[in-house]
Design a protein around this motif. Structure first.
Motif, PDB file in Angstrom:
ATOM      1  N   ARG A 286       0.796  -1.385   0.008  1.00  0.00           N
ATOM      2  CA  ARG A 286       0.005  -0.108   0.239  1.00  0.00           C
ATOM      3  C   ARG A 286       0.849   1.261   0.110  1.00  0.00           C
ATOM      4  NH1 ARG A 286      -0.248  -2.177   5.110  1.00  0.00           N
ATOM      5  NH2 ARG A 286       0.564  -0.912   6.739  1.00  0.00           N
ATOM      6  N   GLY A 287       2.161   1.180  -0.132  1.00  0.00           N
ATOM      7  CA  GLY A 287       3.257   2.210  -0.137  1.00  0.00           C
ATOM      8  C   GLY A 287       4.196   2.231  -1.025  1.00  0.00           C
ATOM      9  N   LEU A 288       4.408   3.476  -1.512  1.00  0.00           N
ATOM     10  CA  LEU A 288       5.589   3.790  -2.449  1.00  0.00           C
ATOM     11  C   LEU A 288       6.640   4.590  -1.925  1.00  0.00           C
ATOM     12  CD1 LEU A 288       6.594   3.001  -5.403  1.00  0.00           C
ATOM     13  CD2 LEU A 288       5.322   5.015  -6.026  1.00  0.00           C
ATOM     14  N   LEU A 289       7.872   4.279  -1.660  1.00  0.00           N
ATOM     15  CA  LEU A 289       9.000   4.944  -1.273  1.00  0.00           C
ATOM     16  C   LEU A 289       9.676   5.596  -2.390  1.00  0.00           C
ATOM     17  CD1 LEU A 289      10.331   2.694   1.592  1.00  0.00           C
ATOM     18  CD2 LEU A 289       8.768   4.677   1.719  1.00  0.00           C
ATOM     19  N   VAL A 290       9.811   6.941  -2.648  1.00  0.00           N
ATOM     20  CA  VAL A 290      10.478   7.464  -3.654  1.00  0.00           C
ATOM     21  C   VAL A 290      11.908   8.292  -3.384  1.00  0.00           C
ATOM     22  CG1 VAL A 290      10.265   9.128  -5.584  1.00  0.00           C
ATOM     23  CG2 VAL A 290       8.083   7.728  -4.814  1.00  0.00           C
ATOM     24  N   PRO A 291      12.933   8.009  -3.401  1.00  0.00           N
ATOM     25  CA  PRO A 291      14.184   8.521  -2.945  1.00  0.00           C
ATOM     26  C   PRO A 291      14.332   9.958  -3.678  1.00  0.00           C
ATOM     27  CG  PRO A 291      14.588   6.230  -3.588  1.00  0.00           C
ATOM     28  CD  PRO A 291      13.230   6.813  -4.279  1.00  0.00           C
ATOM     29  N   MET A 292      14.424  10.872  -2.777  1.00  0.00           N
ATOM     30  CA  MET A 292      14.645  12.320  -3.214  1.00  0.00           C
ATOM     31  C   MET A 292      13.739  13.126  -3.782  1.00  0.00           C
ATOM     32  SD  MET A 292      17.599  12.422  -1.456  1.00  0.00           S
ATOM     33  CE  MET A 292      18.483  13.977  -1.972  1.00  0.00           C
ATOM     34  N   TRP A 293      13.308  12.783  -4.950  1.00  0.00           N
ATOM     35  CA  TRP A 293      12.526  13.575  -5.916  1.00  0.00           C
ATOM     36  C   TRP A 293      11.302  12.957  -6.553  1.00  0.00           C
ATOM     37  CZ3 TRP A 293      11.170  13.473 -11.106  1.00  0.00           C
ATOM     38  CH2 TRP A 293      10.802  14.899 -11.685  1.00  0.00           C
ATOM     39  N   ALA A 294      10.408  13.618  -6.807  1.00  0.00           N
ATOM     40  CA  ALA A 294       9.272  13.334  -7.623  1.00  0.00           C
ATOM     41  C   ALA A 294       8.524  14.393  -8.379  1.00  0.00           C
ATOM     42  CB  ALA A 294       8.094  12.674  -6.536  1.00  0.00           C
ATOM     43  N   PRO A 295       7.702  14.040  -9.388  1.00  0.00           N
ATOM     44  CA  PRO A 295       7.305  14.873 -10.187  1.00  0.00           C
ATOM     45  C   PRO A 295       5.855  15.581  -9.491  1.00  0.00           C
ATOM     46  CG  PRO A 295       6.606  12.898 -11.202  1.00  0.00           C
ATOM     47  CD  PRO A 295       7.683  12.658  -9.894  1.00  0.00           C
ATOM     48  N   GLN A 296       6.063  16.516  -8.663  1.00  0.00           N
ATOM     49  CA  GLN A 296       5.091  16.803  -7.610  1.00  0.00           C
ATOM     50  C   GLN A 296       3.752  17.317  -8.338  1.00  0.00           C
ATOM     51  OE1 GLN A 296       5.985  18.191  -3.804  1.00  0.00           O
ATOM     52  NE2 GLN A 296       5.072  20.268  -4.252  1.00  0.00           N
ATOM     53  N   VAL A 297       3.923  18.055  -9.214  1.00  0.00           N
ATOM     54  CA  VAL A 297       2.740  18.704 -10.039  1.00  0.00           C
ATOM     55  C   VAL A 297       1.602  17.548 -10.591  1.00  0.00           C
ATOM     56  CG1 VAL A 297       1.809  19.969 -11.909  1.00  0.00           C
ATOM     57  CG2 VAL A 297       3.491  21.007 -10.287  1.00  0.00           C
ATOM     58  N   GLU A 298       2.471  16.831 -11.396  1.00  0.00           N
ATOM     59  CA  GLU A 298       1.879  15.527 -11.999  1.00  0.00           C
ATOM     60  C   GLU A 298       1.322  14.585 -10.742  1.00  0.00           C
ATOM     61  OE1 GLU A 298       4.873  16.769 -14.969  1.00  0.00           O
ATOM     62  OE2 GLU A 298       4.655  16.380 -12.588  1.00  0.00           O
ATOM     63  N   VAL A 299       1.847  14.364  -9.630  1.00  0.00           N
ATOM     64  CA  VAL A 299       1.435  13.570  -8.504  1.00  0.00           C
ATOM     65  C   VAL A 299       0.284  14.229  -7.982  1.00  0.00           C
ATOM     66  CG1 VAL A 299       2.008  12.732  -6.069  1.00  0.00           C
ATOM     67  CG2 VAL A 299       3.603  12.414  -8.065  1.00  0.00           C
ATOM     68  N   LEU A 300       0.049  15.566  -7.739  1.00  0.00           N
ATOM     69  CA  LEU A 300      -0.915  16.095  -7.066  1.00  0.00           C
ATOM     70  C   LEU A 300      -2.026  16.120  -7.910  1.00  0.00           C
ATOM     71  CD1 LEU A 300       0.738  19.046  -5.324  1.00  0.00           C
ATOM     72  CD2 LEU A 300      -0.043  16.841  -4.081  1.00  0.00           C
ATOM     73  N   SER A 301      -2.034  16.334  -9.311  1.00  0.00           N
ATOM     74  CA  SER A 301      -2.966  16.292 -10.138  1.00  0.00           C
ATOM     75  C   SER A 301      -3.824  14.844 -10.282  1.00  0.00           C
ATOM     76  CB  SER A 301      -2.625  16.680 -11.588  1.00  0.00           C
ATOM     77  OG  SER A 301      -1.733  15.837 -12.174  1.00  0.00           O
ATOM     78  N   HIS A 302      -3.181  13.707  -9.770  1.00  0.00           N
ATOM     79  CA  HIS A 302      -3.775  12.468 -10.039  1.00  0.00           C
ATOM     80  C   HIS A 302      -4.802  12.261  -9.255  1.00  0.00           C
ATOM     81  CE1 HIS A 302      -3.859   7.871 -10.493  1.00  0.00           C
ATOM     82  NE2 HIS A 302      -2.892   8.235 -11.500  1.00  0.00           N
ATOM     83  N   PRO A 303      -5.769  11.655  -9.759  1.00  0.00           N
ATOM     84  CA  PRO A 303      -7.108  11.351  -9.129  1.00  0.00           C
ATOM     85  C   PRO A 303      -7.027  10.566  -8.056  1.00  0.00           C
ATOM     86  CG  PRO A 303      -7.039  10.232 -11.203  1.00  0.00           C
ATOM     87  CD  PRO A 303      -5.960  11.200 -11.248  1.00  0.00           C
ATOM     88  N   SER A 304      -5.991   9.668  -7.845  1.00  0.00           N
ATOM     89  CA  SER A 304      -5.929   8.706  -6.722  1.00  0.00           C
ATOM     90  C   SER A 304      -5.347   9.445  -5.106  1.00  0.00           C
ATOM     91  CB  SER A 304      -5.113   7.760  -6.831  1.00  0.00           C
ATOM     92  OG  SER A 304      -3.866   7.814  -7.209  1.00  0.00           O
ATOM     93  N   ILE A 305      -4.757  10.777  -5.626  1.00  0.00           N
ATOM     94  CA  ILE A 305      -4.344  11.543  -4.549  1.00  0.00           C
ATOM     95  C   ILE A 305      -5.373  12.122  -3.626  1.00  0.00           C
ATOM     96  CG2 ILE A 305      -2.925  13.432  -3.766  1.00  0.00           C
ATOM     97  CD1 ILE A 305      -1.197  10.901  -4.580  1.00  0.00           C
ATOM     98  N   GLY A 306      -5.363  11.709  -2.464  1.00  0.00           N
ATOM     99  CA  GLY A 306      -6.777  12.280  -1.443  1.00  0.00           C
ATOM    100  C   GLY A 306      -6.208  13.063  -0.331  1.00  0.00           C
ATOM    101  N   GLY A 307      -4.851  13.514  -0.269  1.00  0.00           N
ATOM    102  CA  GLY A 307      -4.304  14.285   0.620  1.00  0.00           C
ATOM    103  C   GLY A 307      -2.799  14.637   0.543  1.00  0.00           C
ATOM    104  N   PHE A 308      -2.117  15.654   1.108  1.00  0.00           N
ATOM    105  CA  PHE A 308      -0.878  16.060   0.892  1.00  0.00           C
ATOM    106  C   PHE A 308      -0.380  16.477   2.033  1.00  0.00           C
ATOM    107  CE2 PHE A 308       1.911  19.691  -1.405  1.00  0.00           C
ATOM    108  CZ  PHE A 308       2.969  18.523  -1.102  1.00  0.00           C
ATOM    109  N   LEU A 309       0.789  15.728   2.702  1.00  0.00           N
ATOM    110  CA  LEU A 309       1.473  15.829   3.847  1.00  0.00           C
ATOM    111  C   LEU A 309       2.507  16.942   3.618  1.00  0.00           C
ATOM    112  CD1 LEU A 309       2.034  13.571   6.876  1.00  0.00           C
ATOM    113  CD2 LEU A 309       3.698  15.688   6.357  1.00  0.00           C
ATOM    114  N   THR A 310       2.590  18.146   3.812  1.00  0.00           N
ATOM    115  CA  THR A 310       3.508  19.108   3.389  1.00  0.00           C
ATOM    116  C   THR A 310       3.886  19.911   4.328  1.00  0.00           C
ATOM    117  OG1 THR A 310       3.549  20.958   1.750  1.00  0.00           O
ATOM    118  CG2 THR A 310       1.567  20.630   2.856  1.00  0.00           C
ATOM    119  N   HIS A 311       5.306  20.692   3.974  1.00  0.00           N
ATOM    120  CA  HIS A 311       5.980  21.713   4.697  1.00  0.00           C
ATOM    121  C   HIS A 311       5.412  22.906   4.636  1.00  0.00           C
ATOM    122  CE1 HIS A 311       7.515  22.020   0.900  1.00  0.00           C
ATOM    123  NE2 HIS A 311       8.518  22.799   1.164  1.00  0.00           N
ATOM    124  N   CYS A 312       4.467  22.956   3.814  1.00  0.00           N
ATOM    125  CA  CYS A 312       3.981  24.537   3.613  1.00  0.00           C
ATOM    126  C   CYS A 312       4.740  25.361   2.901  1.00  0.00           C
ATOM    127  CB  CYS A 312       3.063  24.821   4.838  1.00  0.00           C
ATOM    128  SG  CYS A 312       2.112  23.913   5.484  1.00  0.00           S
TER     129      CYS A 312
END
Length: 426
Positions: A286-312
């Protein structure tokens, strides 16, 4: 011979948090106003910066967008690990001024205006030398701007406690316009568009298999780091929540929450030996570990994303809002506590993690609780409804005739008029 097209120069201070909004502003000026734009980039690491796709001009920009890397600045003489990243940025930008002046002096068609951020205000003297219009670009919220402008007039304790008793942005902007004798042009949100990412195929493929709004995305930005103890507590909290997650992992540090702020590029750390024993295996379903970097805009726009734990960080905050993703606020440094307070207390776009003691690590039970609140409980549904309103407001502001669109047009008209005045010799 004078050019008939306004030429805008932008100065980007070190760090992805500064570079990204400056580049998006440059693209808006090119695509919406057909201006010639030159972006001068101050960097601490040219090797990795040169490899980032962010510095590739869009195909539709033609010859209107130039990106100039200023020479590398060595600031190793100002101190060791105890020197703050802010001091490093300020010193780096200051020492880059002779190179910026040299680059501008060599231009056949010098810029009509110079746009800098808060760390680049020393460059405004160069704008005066060449009769350029001067703008300061604040890639944050209006409340942060108000605090910066009014710091000498208010008590430091009030800043630290972030006391607020009103709806933030409209009131703050109104007050700034009434009390400060400079024009203010709200032009945001400036957010990177969704692009097909060569780095993100594995992540997006995994997200494609998950149910709608079922995944919490965890990332502390391009530079945010946690202590070893905090990384372990976060891992346990995610595991205990029993929810799906994508976690962008950076190695822990015991020194500075902004320890990698000035690092650029797409590095990796495949060992993950700082996680609890067996954590990757226990959560692999149920989890995916991504070292260092991810394409954040593409991730946040994906329909499966339900929340964002963020540094603000403000870039991350805007990317979350324009994609309609509710947030869990976990501020680390700089103005992030201010942003977290605004998001949680004023506009209802997030919930906030709380440590038992101010300097203690956030515990696994607290993390478990907030993740479930945002993905499963009624509170998350309420925040999602509020985020939808903010997403619509942002789209309306940027659309033709919207407040941000009109503000950008005002800036463009000022530059055009200045160019005509210079050309006429008056």
């Amino acid at each position: 011979m004078e050019t008939t097209k306004s030429h805008i120069a932008l100065l980007a201070s070190p760090g992805m948090g500064h570079l990204i909004p400056v580049l998006e502003l440059a693209k808006h000026l090119v695509s919406h106003q057909s201006f010639k734009v030159t972006v001068f980039v101050v960097a601490t690491d040219h090797a990795s910066l040169a490899n980032t796709h962010l510095l590739q001009s869009p195909a539709d920009s033609g010859d209107l967008l130039d990106i100039v890397l200023l020479p590398f600045i060595d600031v190793s003489d100002i101190g060791g690990p105890s020197v703050s990243f802010i001091a490093t940025i300020v010193t780096t930008v200051l020492r880059s001024m002779p190179f910026l002046r040299s680059e501008i002096s060599k231009m056949e068609f010098r810029p009509t205006a110079l746009v800098v951020d808060l760390f680049g205000t020393d460059a405004l003297e160069i704008a005066d030398e060449y009769n350029m219009l001067k703008f300061v670009f604040i890639a944050s919220n209006a409340w942060f701007l108000a605090v910066m402008l009014c710091t000498p007039e208010i008590d430091r304790k009030e800043i630290d406690e972030h006391v607020k008793n009103h709806e933030l942005e409209p009131t703050t902007l109104k007050a700034l316009r009434e009390t400060k004798k400079v024009p203010i042009y709200p032009i945001g949100p400036l957010v990177r568009p969704i692009e097909k990412s060569v780095f993100g195929n594995e992540i997006l493929a995994w997200l494609n298999k998950q149910p709608k709004q079922s995944v919490i995305y965890v990332s502390f930005g391009s530079g945010g780091t946690l202590s070893a103890q905090q990384v372990k507590e976060l891992a346990w909290g995610l595991e205990l929540s029993q929810q799906r997650f994508v976690w962008v992992l950076r190695p822990p540090t015991e020194n500075d929450a902004a320890g990698t702020f000035l690092a650029l590029g797409n590095g990796s750390d495949a060992t993950l030996d700082y996680l609890p024993d067996g954590f990757p295996a226990r959560t692999q379903d149920r989890g995916l570990l991504v070292p260092m970097w991810a394409p954040q805009v593409e991730v946040l726009s994906h329909p499966s994303i339900g929340g964002f734990l963020t540094h603000c960080g403000w870039n991350s905050t805007m990317e979350s809002i324009v994609n309609g993703v509710p947030m869990i606020a976990w501020p680390l440094y700089a103005e992030q506590k201010m942003n977290a307070s605004m998001l949680t207390e004023d506009i209802g776009a997030s919930i906030r993690v709380m440590a038992v003691e101010s300097d203690a690590a956030v515990g696994r039970e607290e993390i478990r609780s907030v993740v479930r609140k945002i993905l499963v409980d009624r509170q998350g549904r309420n925040i999602r409804s509020r985020i939808k309103e903010l997403k619509d407001n942002a789209a309306n502001a940027l659309a033709k005739g919207g407040s941000s669109y009109n503000s950008m047009s005002q800036v463009a008209n000022i530059c055009i008029q200045h160019l005509k005045t210079k050309a006429s010799g008056s």
